[in-house]
Design a protein around this motif. Structure first.
Motif, PDB file in Angstrom:
ATOM      1  N   PHE A   1      12.118  10.657   3.395  1.00 61.59           N
ATOM      2  CA  PHE A   1      12.646   9.313   3.184  1.00 61.59           C
ATOM      3  C   PHE A   1      11.711   8.482   2.296  1.00 61.59           C
ATOM      4  CE2 PHE A   1      10.066   9.070   6.982  1.00 61.59           C
ATOM      5  CZ  PHE A   1       9.386   7.857   6.871  1.00 61.59           C
ATOM      6  N   SER A   2      10.864   9.150   1.500  1.00 61.59           N
ATOM      7  CA  SER A   2       9.910   8.434   0.670  1.00 61.59           C
ATOM      8  C   SER A   2      10.585   7.635  -0.446  1.00 61.59           C
ATOM      9  CB  SER A   2       8.876   9.396   0.082  1.00 61.59           C
ATOM     10  OG  SER A   2       9.490  10.420  -0.665  1.00 61.59           O
ATOM     11  N   ASP A   3      11.854   7.932  -0.774  1.00 58.89           N
ATOM     12  CA  ASP A   3      12.563   7.118  -1.752  1.00 58.89           C
ATOM     13  C   ASP A   3      12.722   5.682  -1.265  1.00 58.89           C
ATOM     14  OD1 ASP A   3      13.024   8.866  -3.936  1.00 58.89           O
ATOM     15  OD2 ASP A   3      14.539   9.909  -2.767  1.00 58.89           O
ATOM     16  N   PHE A   4      12.619   5.493   0.025  1.00 57.10           N
ATOM     17  CA  PHE A   4      12.646   4.128   0.561  1.00 57.10           C
ATOM     18  C   PHE A   4      11.489   3.314  -0.012  1.00 57.10           C
ATOM     19  CE2 PHE A   4      10.725   1.258   3.697  1.00 57.10           C
ATOM     20  CZ  PHE A   4      11.750   0.320   3.834  1.00 57.10           C
ATOM     21  N   PHE A   5      10.348   3.961  -0.266  1.00 60.81           N
ATOM     22  CA  PHE A   5       9.192   3.253  -0.810  1.00 60.81           C
ATOM     23  C   PHE A   5       9.489   2.723  -2.214  1.00 60.81           C
ATOM     24  CE2 PHE A   5       6.552   6.390   1.867  1.00 60.81           C
ATOM     25  CZ  PHE A   5       6.721   5.603   2.999  1.00 60.81           C
TER      26      PHE A   5
ATOM     27  N   TYR B   1       7.273  -1.383   6.097  1.00 59.00           N
ATOM     28  CA  TYR B   1       7.395  -2.261   4.928  1.00 59.00           C
ATOM     29  C   TYR B   1       6.311  -3.330   4.935  1.00 59.00           C
ATOM     30  CZ  TYR B   1       9.676  -5.766   1.902  1.00 59.00           C
ATOM     31  OH  TYR B   1       9.970  -6.690   0.935  1.00 59.00           O
ATOM     32  N   ARG B   2       5.960  -3.784   6.119  1.00 67.12           N
ATOM     33  CA  ARG B   2       4.955  -4.849   6.242  1.00 67.12           C
ATOM     34  C   ARG B   2       3.536  -4.310   6.334  1.00 67.12           C
ATOM     35  NH1 ARG B   2       8.030  -8.832  10.600  1.00 67.12           N
ATOM     36  NH2 ARG B   2       9.594  -9.648   9.135  1.00 67.12           N
TER      37      ARG B   2
ATOM     38  N   SER C   1       0.826  -1.211   0.000  1.00 66.06           N
ATOM     39  CA  SER C   1       0.000   0.000   0.000  1.00 66.06           C
ATOM     40  C   SER C   1       0.856   1.256   0.000  1.00 66.06           C
ATOM     41  CB  SER C   1      -0.923   0.017   1.219  1.00 66.06           C
ATOM     42  OG  SER C   1      -0.167   0.017   2.403  1.00 66.06           O
ATOM     43  N   ALA C   2       2.139   1.076   0.323  1.00 65.62           N
ATOM     44  CA  ALA C   2       3.021   2.246   0.293  1.00 65.62           C
ATOM     45  C   ALA C   2       3.164   2.804  -1.109  1.00 65.62           C
ATOM     46  CB  ALA C   2       4.405   1.881   0.836  1.00 65.62           C
TER      47      ALA C   2
ATOM     48  N   ALA D   1      11.700  -0.157  -1.889  1.00 67.72           N
ATOM     49  CA  ALA D   1      11.083  -1.332  -1.283  1.00 67.72           C
ATOM     50  C   ALA D   1      10.198  -2.104  -2.253  1.00 67.72           C
ATOM     51  CB  ALA D   1      10.277  -0.922  -0.058  1.00 67.72           C
ATOM     52  N   VAL D   2       9.606  -1.428  -3.257  1.00 68.77           N
ATOM     53  CA  VAL D   2       8.683  -2.117  -4.159  1.00 68.77           C
ATOM     54  C   VAL D   2       9.364  -2.673  -5.402  1.00 68.77           C
ATOM     55  CG1 VAL D   2       6.726  -0.758  -3.371  1.00 68.77           C
ATOM     56  CG2 VAL D   2       8.067   0.029  -5.357  1.00 68.77           C
TER      57      VAL D   2
END
Length: 470
Positions: A301-305, A409-410, A4-5, A308-309
């Motif tokens: 830190f939205s680049d983490f999303f 992440y979860r 959903s992120a 992560a995908v």
């Protein structure tokens, strides 16, 4: 992983570059596995986090514990000016004065709490002026850090000697003589016993209150201990034996008070920054923080999303994640930095966690909420995680985000009760006292905080299944 992120990927308000480094050294995360041949691949990514400044709209400083005044000039924050306004507080019991009672003097006694500015102390004298107010403080008005009150007559000056490591600053009481005209007027009302001294409100309805202001020659802001500021009205009476007896009536500072603190950012890297809760990019490569004027550092830190995908990171296990803010050597000499920082999640509009239904004051204990006001309104507040950053070796701050990012992440925060965590936006601010969050204790050690923008990074150590293994 709950993906959903994905829907938050477009929310990044700061389109600065992402820097990432890959490695396959399991020693970095303490795993005794072969990074290429084992069932798990161990990897490392470093994100250079986009950042900006946010100056929050002026918040209430009413009932603050601060009683401060002065001014100083800083190369990055311009000229910072502060002053305080307060009612005088009456004693719980009223003395009965005889017909022989006569006025002697009015003095003020004070104690230091702290001194801040950009330079070390070297036997300097800072002068603050004390005034009677020219208009009343309105109890129905919300006074903020930019509010002001018209001044009346000058009551006196406080010449304060400043020296580093001088215990007299905090251990001694300093007494200054004040205007006799004002003192006589206070005495006349005390002797008249006409109801003026029945309450703080009644007294200040007549005398309006007092202001502590810069003298115009200051190079620092001085905070006095508000609980140790006393106005001493001395008078004498003649007893039945014909002897003169000296007496004193003492006023303290009423709870009705507020302080003013502003900065002129003209000619600084922050010129153009407004107290409007909007992102602002300084003209330099540095990022700044100043609690008194409510300038916060915001990181993205939205680049983490996006990371992560990616297909290669499916079923990722986060071993360790650290948020680092470095380059503290950039701060000016004589300016102390806080031992810790706090991170609070927000969104693109830079709002605080919103209130829903106003029900009970017991629902307002979250520190991020109390940062807004000294008086906490009733209401049910949305919950936000709090990230603590601790100073390391006086050169950087570090915070563990391992559990948070794994939970994010979860999909743990994919609910209406936690709307801010998945946005990828984080305010960094200094710790705040829960009782008086805008008092000087919140910002006296953060008058100058400066780090290079490239020092704000997220280090991610993680493992993914080795899909090349049969």
């Amino acid at each position: 992983m709950n993906l959903s992120a994905r829907k938050f990927l477009g929310a990044a308000g700061l389109l600065l570059s992402l820097f990432n480094v890959s490695c396959e050294d399991p020693g970095k995360i303490g795993l005794n596995v072969d990074p290429k041949q084992g069932p798990m691949l161990t990897k490392y990514h470093e994100f250079l986090l986009p950042s900006a400044e946010v100056q929050f709209d002026p918040r209430s400083t009413v009932s603050s514990s601060s009683f401060q005044a002065g001014s100083y000039t800083d190369p990055d924050f311009g000229t910072i000016t502060s002053k305080s306004f307060a009612w005088l507080g009456v004693q719980p019991s009223l003395p009965s004065l005889s017909e022989t009672a006569a006025y002697d003097s009015l003095t003020v006694s004070v104690k230091f709490s702290s001194v801040y500015g950009g330079e070390t102390l070297d036997g300097d004298i800072e002068t603050l002026d004390l005034y009677q107010l020219g208009e009343k403080i309105d109890t129905n008005q919300v006074y903020t850090r930019i509010s002001d009150v018209i001044l009346g007559q000058k009551l006196g000056s406080l010449d304060l000697y400043l020296q580093d490591n001088d215990t007299l600053h905090t251990d001694s009481t300093f007494v200054f003589r004040l205007n006799n005209t004002f003192g006589q007027a206070l005495f006349d009302k005390l002797k008249a016993n006409d109801g003026t001294y029945e309450s703080d409100a009644a007294l200040n309805d007549v005398f309006k209150g007092i202001a502590l202001v810069p003298s115009g020659t200051n190079s620092r802001i001085i905070q006095l201990s508000s609980s140790s500021v006393f106005f001493n009205l001395a008078y004498h009476e003649i007893n039945v034996s014909g002897e003169s007896i000296t007496r004193t009536y003492t006023f303290d500072l009423s709870g009705m008070r507020f302080y003013h603190i502003t900065s002129d950012l003209s000619g600084t890297p922050l010129a153009g920054l407004q107290p409007n809760n909007q992102d602002f990019i300084p003209s330099s490569d540095y990022r700044y923080m100043q609690s008194g004027t409510m300038i916060a550092l915001k990181v993205d830190f939205s680049d983490f999303f996006q990371f992560a995908v990616e297909d290669s990171n499916k079923n990722m296990v986060i071993q360790r994640a650290q948020l680092k803010v470095g380059g503290l050597e950039e701060n000016v000499i004589g300016s102390e930095i806080p031992g810790t920082l706090r991170g609070y999640f927000t969104d693109d509009s830079n709002i605080w966690p919103a209130t829903k239904t106003y029900e009970s004051a017991t629902d307002t204990v979250d520190l991020f909420v109390t940062l807004q006001e000294d008086s906490r309104p009733a209401g049910s507040y949305l919950y936000t995680q709090s990230i603590g950053l601790n100073a390391q070796d006086t050169t950087r701050y570090e915070a563990s985000m391992s559990t948070f990012l794994q939970d994010l992440y979860r999909g743990k925060f994919d609910s209406e009760e936690t709307p801010y965590e998945p946005k990828g936006k984080l305010f960094l601010f200094t710790p705040t006292a829960s009782d008086f969050p805008q008092s000087s204790s919140s910002h006296v050690f953060t008058n100058h905080f400066k780090v290079h923008k490239d020092s704000i990074r997220l280090e991610l150590y993680y493992s993914v299944p080795n899909n090349t293994k049969n």
